[in-house]
Design a protein around this motif. Structure first.
Motif, short mmCIF file in Angstrom:
data_model
loop_
_atom_site.label_atom_id
_atom_site.label_comp_id
_atom_site.label_asym_id
_atom_site.label_seq_id
_atom_site.Cartn_x
_atom_site.Cartn_y
_atom_site.Cartn_z
N THR A 120 -2.17 7.72 -9.62
CA THR A 120 -2.44 7.66 -8.19
C THR A 120 -2.89 6.26 -7.82
O THR A 120 -3.52 5.57 -8.61
N LYS A 125 -2.57 5.14 -0.99
CA LYS A 125 -2.29 6.54 -0.68
C LYS A 125 -0.92 6.98 -1.22
O LYS A 125 -0.17 7.71 -0.58
N GLU A 126 -0.64 6.55 -2.45
CA GLU A 126 0.58 6.95 -3.15
C GLU A 126 0.19 7.68 -4.43
O GLU A 126 -0.89 7.46 -4.98
N ARG A 138 7.26 11.40 -6.44
CA ARG A 138 6.37 10.48 -5.73
C ARG A 138 5.87 11.16 -4.46
O ARG A 138 6.64 11.83 -3.77
N ARG A 139 4.59 11.01 -4.20
CA ARG A 139 4.00 11.47 -2.94
C ARG A 139 3.65 10.24 -2.12
O ARG A 139 2.89 9.39 -2.57
N ASP A 140 4.20 10.14 -0.91
CA ASP A 140 3.94 8.95 -0.10
C ASP A 140 2.66 9.12 0.72
O ASP A 140 1.98 10.13 0.65
N ARG A 141 2.33 8.12 1.52
CA ARG A 141 1.07 8.11 2.26
C ARG A 141 1.00 9.19 3.33
O ARG A 141 -0.08 9.49 3.84
N GLU A 196 10.82 4.72 -9.40
CA GLU A 196 11.33 5.13 -8.07
C GLU A 196 12.54 4.32 -7.63
O GLU A 196 13.02 4.48 -6.51
#
Length: 252
Positions: A120, A125-126, A138-141, A196
């Motif tokens: 993280t 905020k990724e 991947r989790r984006d902001r 990514e």
């Protein structure tokens, strides 16, 4: 072990640690120094505490090795076939310089191989995670989660390099690649940029420790990439010497 059964819990633990880290990052924190002159802050210790507590609750029988608790003797560690390897904050210099490019890292190692990893980036905020045979995400902001995969091979390589540790050996290696574009990133995010598809190659001809690389290595491997020593053998974990040899992380 079905990695998918524990991966959401590991992501939650990393998120909890990230919240503690971000709270300290946004405050007037103090920087201390270890015996090797590497920086350490209250955020490193707070993240370590949250992660160790969470992992002990999740998998009580699996040992844990952390940068902030690395004094476990080899006589004990050499019997570990499966263990958690964590770096509470990778990129403490990025943390102290407030670049935002520092990470919280949790990896599961089995027989020398990183088979599950969560990375993280609290300030950005990724988040990135992946597991052997189960792909990477991947989790984006905004909180949106998408699968990620390394890019197809290109003639012009996008080479990712450290902002704080780009030494002469690495520069010389990069120059030999030929036509390339330099992409700079901090901490273990360099692996994640390859995972990514935003970079292709990360040569590291300088010192790192096992906890610096394991989590992001697992993410990159799950996304279809590799991390190999200069001789072409896979980078391995759980050695007596916790320093990594030089390596090259790459996509296709």
């Amino acid at each position: 072990m079905h990695y998918s059964s524990i991966l959401p819990d590991v992501v939650k633990i990393a998120d909890q640690a990230s919240e503690r880290v971000l709270h300290i990052y946004q405050s007037d924190f103090k920087v201390d120094y270890k015996a090797d002159q590497s920086p350490i802050t209250a955020a490193d210790l707070a993240s370590h505490e949250v992660i160790v507590q969470g992992l002990r609750s999740l998998t009580p029988d699996t040992p844990i090795l952390s940068e902030e608790g690395a004094s476990i003797p080899w006589e004990e560690r050499k019997h570990w076939h499966r263990f958690w390897l964590i770096d509470p904050i990778d990129g403490t210099r990025d943390f102290t310089q407030r670049t935002g490019e520092f990470t919280v890292n949790i990896a599961l190692i089995e027989d020398g191989e990183p088979v599950l990893g969560v990375v993280t980036a609290p300030a950005l905020k990724e988040a990135f995670w992946g597991a052997k045979g189960e792909g990477a995400h991947r989790r984006d902001r905004t909180g949106k989660v998408l699968p990620i995969r390394v890019a197809e091979a290109k003639a012009k390589k996008r080479v990712v390099a450290s902002k704080n540790h780009l030494n002469a050996e690495t520069r010389a290696f990069i120059e030999k690649i030929g036509d390339h574009k330099l992409v700079q990133a901090g901490s273990s995010l360099k692996f994640c940029r390859i995972a990514e598809g935003r970079a292709d190659l990360y040569p590291r001809l300088g010192p790192t420790c096992e906890w610096d690389t394991a989590a992001a290595h697992a993410v990159l491997a799950a996304a279809g990439g590799t991390v190999e020593m200069l001789e072409g053998e896979p980078l391995r974990y759980g050695k007596e010497d916790l320093l990594n040899p030089f390596f090259i992380a790459s996509g296709k």
